[in-house]
Scaffold this active site. Structure first.
Site, PDB file in Angstrom:
ATOM      1  N   GLU A  41     -51.001 -47.963  45.720  1.00  0.00           N
ATOM      2  CA  GLU A  41     -49.710 -47.530  45.164  1.00  0.00           C
ATOM      3  C   GLU A  41     -48.654 -48.520  45.623  1.00  0.00           C
ATOM      4  OE1 GLU A  41     -46.245 -44.245  46.027  1.00  0.00           O
ATOM      5  OE2 GLU A  41     -48.316 -43.580  46.298  1.00  0.00           O
ATOM      6  N   ARG A  45     -39.621 -50.466  45.411  1.00  0.00           N
ATOM      7  CA  ARG A  45     -38.472 -50.463  46.323  1.00  0.00           C
ATOM      8  C   ARG A  45     -37.877 -51.850  46.526  1.00  0.00           C
ATOM      9  NH1 ARG A  45     -40.918 -46.594  51.167  1.00  0.00           N
ATOM     10  NH2 ARG A  45     -41.484 -44.830  49.835  1.00  0.00           N
ATOM     11  N   THR A  69     -42.647 -44.652  43.903  1.00  0.00           N
ATOM     12  CA  THR A  69     -41.188 -44.545  43.964  1.00  0.00           C
ATOM     13  C   THR A  69     -40.574 -44.673  42.577  1.00  0.00           C
ATOM     14  OG1 THR A  69     -41.410 -45.749  46.074  1.00  0.00           O
ATOM     15  CG2 THR A  69     -39.205 -45.101  45.433  1.00  0.00           C
ATOM     16  N   LYS A 129     -48.437 -35.113  44.331  1.00  0.00           N
ATOM     17  CA  LYS A 129     -48.123 -35.726  45.618  1.00  0.00           C
ATOM     18  C   LYS A 129     -47.286 -34.728  46.411  1.00  0.00           C
ATOM     19  CE  LYS A 129     -45.409 -39.593  47.466  1.00  0.00           C
ATOM     20  NZ  LYS A 129     -44.856 -40.930  47.140  1.00  0.00           N
TER      21      LYS A 129
END
Length: 211
Positions: A41, A45, A69, A129
């Site tokens: 993953e 960011r 994210t 998640k």
């Protein structure tokens, strides 16, 4: 197609990776794959995160690469265009969840409350998640959720370490955990790919209750 249940069984740990320099992307992914971790993953960011994602998608076919994210529909679109094979969000909003469901790739929406779990479940998804796992209640919280909602499988992320992972993986409603410890910043900056491979091999040796 949108349900990510099968992805949660690729590896007991999904590495949550932030890469500043796209030149490190392919070596990091290859090091993880060599250690037996077939999924990554990559968080969105950093300014060049999509470049890193595309490089992994193009050059490391033996690892499943996803974008983490994901905060907006536009980010989701850009990640899929760059080659993301799945999408992960830290939380859910109706508009983001609805949009991700249309993109044709597995999605792993983030939840932290029973209400959010129920909202995502209503959309037809049973893989989620759990974030931030440690501050949100840890294994005890997930065990409590599992009693009334046993059909959901979780990937706890946030505050999870090699030492705390077994407590999560021992739960029947946890298929894997997400962790950033597999790719320490120092190892990436120093190009110590063997350290990453060793950490990946250690993580790949963990087992989940479903195994």
């Amino acid at each position: 197609m949108a349900d990510a249940t099968s992805l949660l069984r690729v590896s007991p740990v999904i590495p949550v990776v932030t890469i500043d320099d796209p030149r490190s992307a392919v070596p990091v992914a290859r090091a993880l794959a060599e250690g037996g971790v077939g999924i990554i993953e990559l968080t969105l960011r950093t300014e060049k995160a999509l470049t890193s994602l595309k490089r992994i998608a193009d050059e490391v076919p033996d690892i499943i690469v996803g974008a983490g994210t994901v905060l907006t529909p536009a980010q989701a679109d850009a990640a899929v265009a760059a080659g993301a094979q799945f999408l992960v969000s830290p939380g859910v909003t109706p508009s983001l969840l609805g949009h991700m469901l249309t993109l044709g790739v597995p999605i792993l929406p983030g939840v932290a409350t029973v209400g959010e779990v129920m909202q995502v479940l209503e959309s037809g998804l049973t893989a989620m998640k759990f974030f931030p796992a440690g501050p949100a209640g840890g294994p005890d919280y997930l065990a409590a959720i599992g009693a009334p909602i046993p059909q959901v499988q979780f990937c706890p992320t946030g505050g999870v370490s090699l030492s705390s992972a077994p407590a999560y993986l021992g739960l029947p409603n946890v298929s894997c955990v997400g962790g950033s410890w597999l790719t320490p910043r120092g190892a990436v900056e120093n190009e110590d790919w063997q350290q990453i491979t060793g950490l990946a091999r250690e993580a790949a040796g963990l087992t989940a209750a479903l195994d």
